[in-house]
Design a protein around this motif. Structure first.
Motif, PDB file in Angstrom:
ATOM      1  N   TYR A  73      42.342  39.980  42.613  1.00 37.95           N
ATOM      2  CA  TYR A  73      41.840  40.443  41.329  1.00 37.95           C
ATOM      3  C   TYR A  73      40.823  39.435  40.797  1.00 37.95           C
ATOM      4  CZ  TYR A  73      42.290  42.203  36.541  1.00 37.95           C
ATOM      5  OH  TYR A  73      42.051  42.723  35.303  1.00 37.95           O
ATOM      6  N   GLU A 111      35.228  53.911  35.208  1.00 35.87           N
ATOM      7  CA  GLU A 111      36.008  54.657  36.206  1.00 35.87           C
ATOM      8  C   GLU A 111      35.117  55.614  37.004  1.00 35.87           C
ATOM      9  OE1 GLU A 111      39.067  54.167  37.122  1.00 35.87           O
ATOM     10  OE2 GLU A 111      39.756  52.833  35.541  1.00 35.87           O
ATOM     11  N   LEU A 139      46.937  51.849  24.978  1.00 36.74           N
ATOM     12  CA  LEU A 139      47.551  50.641  25.549  1.00 36.74           C
ATOM     13  C   LEU A 139      46.740  50.044  26.684  1.00 36.74           C
ATOM     14  CD1 LEU A 139      51.385  51.088  26.123  1.00 36.74           C
ATOM     15  CD2 LEU A 139      50.172  49.710  24.449  1.00 36.74           C
ATOM     16  N   THR A 188      52.552  48.231  31.916  1.00 37.00           N
ATOM     17  CA  THR A 188      52.860  48.672  30.548  1.00 37.00           C
ATOM     18  C   THR A 188      53.473  50.081  30.608  1.00 37.00           C
ATOM     19  OG1 THR A 188      50.802  49.891  30.154  1.00 37.00           O
ATOM     20  CG2 THR A 188      50.740  47.505  29.772  1.00 37.00           C
ATOM     21  N   ARG A 214      43.757  57.209  39.257  1.00 36.61           N
ATOM     22  CA  ARG A 214      43.342  56.273  38.224  1.00 36.61           C
ATOM     23  C   ARG A 214      43.648  56.904  36.873  1.00 36.61           C
ATOM     24  NH1 ARG A 214      42.344  51.023  39.090  1.00 36.61           N
ATOM     25  NH2 ARG A 214      40.668  50.996  37.553  1.00 36.61           N
ATOM     26  N   GLY A 215      43.741  56.076  35.870  1.00 34.39           N
ATOM     27  CA  GLY A 215      44.072  56.580  34.547  1.00 34.39           C
ATOM     28  C   GLY A 215      42.850  56.625  33.647  1.00 34.39           C
ATOM     29  N   TYR A 263      50.447  56.479  24.554  1.00 38.99           N
ATOM     30  CA  TYR A 263      50.061  55.281  25.303  1.00 38.99           C
ATOM     31  C   TYR A 263      48.572  55.206  25.553  1.00 38.99           C
ATOM     32  CZ  TYR A 263      55.036  55.541  26.161  1.00 38.99           C
ATOM     33  OH  TYR A 263      56.387  55.634  25.993  1.00 38.99           O
ATOM     34  N   TYR A 279      48.070  54.577  43.785  1.00 42.27           N
ATOM     35  CA  TYR A 279      47.663  54.226  42.415  1.00 42.27           C
ATOM     36  C   TYR A 279      47.380  52.727  42.387  1.00 42.27           C
ATOM     37  CZ  TYR A 279      48.124  53.576  37.287  1.00 42.27           C
ATOM     38  OH  TYR A 279      47.928  53.244  35.965  1.00 42.27           O
ATOM     39  N   PRO A 280      46.098  52.344  42.523  1.00 41.45           N
ATOM     40  CA  PRO A 280      45.781  50.918  42.564  1.00 41.45           C
ATOM     41  C   PRO A 280      45.477  50.347  41.174  1.00 41.45           C
ATOM     42  CG  PRO A 280      43.820  52.181  43.078  1.00 41.45           C
ATOM     43  CD  PRO A 280      44.903  53.175  42.696  1.00 41.45           C
ATOM     44  N   GLY A 281      45.714  49.070  41.012  1.00 42.36           N
ATOM     45  CA  GLY A 281      45.387  48.413  39.747  1.00 42.36           C
ATOM     46  C   GLY A 281      45.805  46.969  39.776  1.00 42.36           C
ATOM     47  N   ARG A 310      42.144  56.678  29.662  1.00 43.73           N
ATOM     48  CA  ARG A 310      42.726  56.598  28.326  1.00 43.73           C
ATOM     49  C   ARG A 310      41.734  57.140  27.311  1.00 43.73           C
ATOM     50  NH1 ARG A 310      43.966  50.443  29.395  1.00 43.73           N
ATOM     51  NH2 ARG A 310      42.198  50.904  30.700  1.00 43.73           N
ATOM     52  N   LEU A 361      51.887  57.103  33.693  1.00 45.19           N
ATOM     53  CA  LEU A 361      50.990  57.671  34.703  1.00 45.19           C
ATOM     54  C   LEU A 361      51.689  57.807  36.058  1.00 45.19           C
ATOM     55  CD1 LEU A 361      48.187  58.152  33.529  1.00 45.19           C
ATOM     56  CD2 LEU A 361      47.310  56.543  35.209  1.00 45.19           C
TER      57      LEU A 361
END
Ligand code: ADP
Length: 160
Positions: free
Chosen positions: A40, A99, A127, A15, A88-89, A124, A7-9, A91, A21
């Protein structure tokens, strides 16, 4: 073979949305590597060691979850780890375009690596680290969005 996902970010900072997630991913995969992007492009508010520490605190006690940082392309990092799933998330619809573009670019670069999208709890779904930083800078109470060990350094950092 245990099934592992990355899970990259940027997690600048982590948060409750990210944590939600990670919990969902940990239910599906045997191992989840939460990977903090070091290079980043946007200038992060927190250093890589600071972001790592907060994520480690946030995931303490979560079975199969580890936290690392990486440099450069996520697909290269995944290859060195011998992992072929990225988490990846999603929202809002607004996440979708970026994405989708990124997942398809990554697939072109590495056809053997798949991106899996997870949706957070609706609590969430709105967020984002960026909005939380803005709200905190303006003095909002952010205790419902981030854990205590994030709230405190965030307020301190923004006070400077
Ligand atoms: P990046 O700069 O790589 O987008 P982020 O830390 O902002 O880094 O996000 C990492 C991933 O987590 C992204 O896929 C993002 O959509 C997802 N994410 C961020 N906040 C949330 C949230 N509240 N709920 C679900 N997913 C989220």
């Amino acid at each position: 073979m245990p099934k592992t996902a990355i899970y990259p970010g940027s997690f600048d900072p982590v948060t409750y949305g990210h944590i939600d997630l990670i919990g969902r991913a940990a239910k599906i995969f045997d191992k989840v590597i939460v990977a903090v992007a070091h290079n980043y492009h946007k200038k992060p508010l927190f250093t890589t060691p600071e972001r790592l520490k907060m994520l480690k605190d946030a995931t303490r006690g979560m079975k199969g979850v580890t936290v690392e940082s990486f440099d450069g392309l996520v697909i290269e990092y995944a290859r060195t780890k011998k992992v072929n799933v990225l988490i990846r998330g999603l929202r809002m619809i607004s996440d979708f375009e970026y994405e989708f573009q990124m997942a398809l670019t990554n697939r072109r670069l590495a056809n053997d690596i798949e991106t899996v999208f997870l949706m957070p709890s609706e609590n969430y779904a709105f967020l984002s680290s960026t909005l939380i930083k803005e709200a905190a800078a303006l003095g909002a109470d952010i205790s419902q969005f981030v854990p205590k060990f994030v709230e405190k350094p965030l307020k301190e950092r923004l006070r400077r």
